[in-house]
Design an enzyme around this catalytic site. Structure first.
Site, mmCIF file in Angstrom:
data_model
loop_
_atom_site.group_PDB
_atom_site.id
_atom_site.type_symbol
_atom_site.label_atom_id
_atom_site.label_comp_id
_atom_site.label_asym_id
_atom_site.label_seq_id
_atom_site.Cartn_x
_atom_site.Cartn_y
_atom_site.Cartn_z
ATOM 1 N N LYS A 200 6.970 -16.047 -25.058
ATOM 2 C CA LYS A 200 8.004 -15.321 -24.292
ATOM 3 C C LYS A 200 9.369 -15.538 -24.947
ATOM 4 O O LYS A 200 9.470 -15.435 -26.170
ATOM 5 C CB LYS A 200 7.956 -15.749 -22.818
ATOM 6 C CG LYS A 200 6.538 -15.592 -22.241
ATOM 7 C CD LYS A 200 6.457 -15.732 -20.756
ATOM 8 C CE LYS A 200 5.005 -15.530 -20.307
ATOM 9 N NZ LYS A 200 4.854 -15.581 -18.860
ATOM 10 N N GLU B 281 -4.093 -10.309 -16.572
ATOM 11 C CA GLU B 281 -3.085 -11.263 -16.100
ATOM 12 C C GLU B 281 -2.555 -10.809 -14.746
ATOM 13 O O GLU B 281 -1.605 -10.021 -14.682
ATOM 14 C CB GLU B 281 -1.891 -11.298 -17.072
ATOM 15 C CG GLU B 281 -2.182 -11.852 -18.421
ATOM 16 C CD GLU B 281 -0.910 -12.436 -19.047
ATOM 17 O OE1 GLU B 281 -0.961 -13.601 -19.441
ATOM 18 O OE2 GLU B 281 0.108 -11.744 -19.123
ATOM 19 N N HIS C 273 2.732 -6.156 -21.187
ATOM 20 C CA HIS C 273 2.878 -7.391 -20.394
ATOM 21 C C HIS C 273 3.638 -7.077 -19.096
ATOM 22 O O HIS C 273 4.580 -6.282 -19.097
ATOM 23 C CB HIS C 273 3.624 -8.455 -21.210
ATOM 24 C CG HIS C 273 3.497 -9.817 -20.606
ATOM 25 N ND1 HIS C 273 4.237 -10.197 -19.503
ATOM 26 C CD2 HIS C 273 2.709 -10.866 -20.913
ATOM 27 C CE1 HIS C 273 3.896 -11.432 -19.169
ATOM 28 N NE2 HIS C 273 2.974 -11.864 -20.007
HETATM 29 P P1 13P Z 1 1.846 -18.676 -17.725
HETATM 30 O O1 13P Z 1 0.700 -19.279 -18.518
HETATM 31 O O2 13P Z 1 3.135 -19.384 -17.920
HETATM 32 O O3 13P Z 1 1.469 -18.460 -16.300
HETATM 33 O O4 13P Z 1 2.103 -17.212 -18.348
HETATM 34 C C1 13P Z 1 1.051 -16.341 -18.478
HETATM 35 C C2 13P Z 1 1.524 -15.182 -19.269
HETATM 36 O O5 13P Z 1 2.293 -14.376 -18.792
HETATM 37 C C3 13P Z 1 1.061 -15.086 -20.656
HETATM 38 O O6 13P Z 1 1.340 -13.841 -21.201
#
Ligand code: 13P
Length: 259
Positions: A13, A172, A102
């Protein structure tokens, strides 16, 4: 599990703060990954660090992924698009994978249509898309299932059938992202994995659908990775915050590698 390939993908990120920290984190993951045999490790840093990772990356099995790409002018990969990055430019930085759709980008206005354009660009450029899908909330009536279905159907509608098997789908659920140990349970994951597979079968037939890898993302930790990979019927993980700690990340990779 249908697939032969296993993946652990680190989505950094907007982290870490500096190029020095990014290189150090990458080198630490690289050092600890030498014994990994059966799992593809993919690190997706912020675009500004791609060049730094490219330098640290030589002679290594870790692949580099991008967090985004622009879809206009896919063939020339250049033009007057301030702030955007083309697939050609990503390839020049040794990128092999691209995250698309995403939820954190969808929250900034990226629609299913835009995701479809980007996915098309990624496939045309012979990069591998990591297509993120997932509902914001779960409702008792099961509306979230239609939400997921629409995300998949729109994103994949223009992809040539012979390219479908190269796509990684990352499920996700937004409600499970960034919650510490509060990931989805393996039973629910298994159900969604079957549901995604069913959608793919109805779009492309059994043979093509069975070639698509599905990974899970949302609060994957070294403490819950084992039960998820054993019971979730998935090919690996898309890891957020835990990918910023080399030892946590490598523990997750080892769990997947030994599964
Ligand atoms: P986390 O593992 O911090 O929950 O994030 C998941 C994510 O958005 C991966 O792209």
């Amino acid at each position: 599990m249908n697939s032969k390939t296993k993946y652990v993908i680190g989505n950094w990120k907007m982290e870490p703060r500096t190029a020095v920290e990014a290189r150090a984190l990458f080198l630490s993951i690289k050092k600890q990954s030498s014994r990994i045999k059966n799992t593809s490790i993919i690190i997706c840093p912020p675009a500004i660090f791609l060049g730094d990772l490219q330098m640290a990356h030589s002679g290594n099995k870790i692949s580099i992924g991008a967090q985004n790409v622009f879809w206009e002018n896919p063939s020339s990969g250049r033009g007057a698009f301030t702030g955007e990055i083309s697939a050609n430019q990503l390839i020049d930085s040794s990128v092999e994978y691209v995250i698309v759709g995403h939820s954190e980008r969808r929250a900034l206005g990226e629609t299913n249509e835009i995701v479809a354009e980007k996915l098309h660009t990624i496939v045309e450029a012979k990069l591998t898309p990591i297509l993120c899908i997932g509902e914001r909330l779960r409702d008792e009536e099961g509306e979230y299932l239609s939400f997921i279905k629409e995300q998949i159907e729109t994103a994949l509608r223009d992809v040539p059938h012979n390219k479908i098997k190269n796509i990684i789908i990352a499920y996700e659920p937004v409600w499970a992202i960034g919650r510490g140990d509060d990931a989805m349970g393996p039973k629910d994951m298994h159900e969604v994995s079957l549901y995604i597979h069913k959608i793919l079968v109805s779009m492309f037939g059994k043979k093509i659908a069975s070639g698509v890898d599905v990974v899970y993302g949302g609060s994957v930790e070294r403490s819950n990775a084992e039960e998820l990979i054993k019971g979730g019927e998935i090919s690996g993980f898309l890891v957020g915050h835990a990918s910023l700690y080399a030892d946590h990340f490598i523990d997750i990779v080892k769990i997947v590698d030994n599964s």
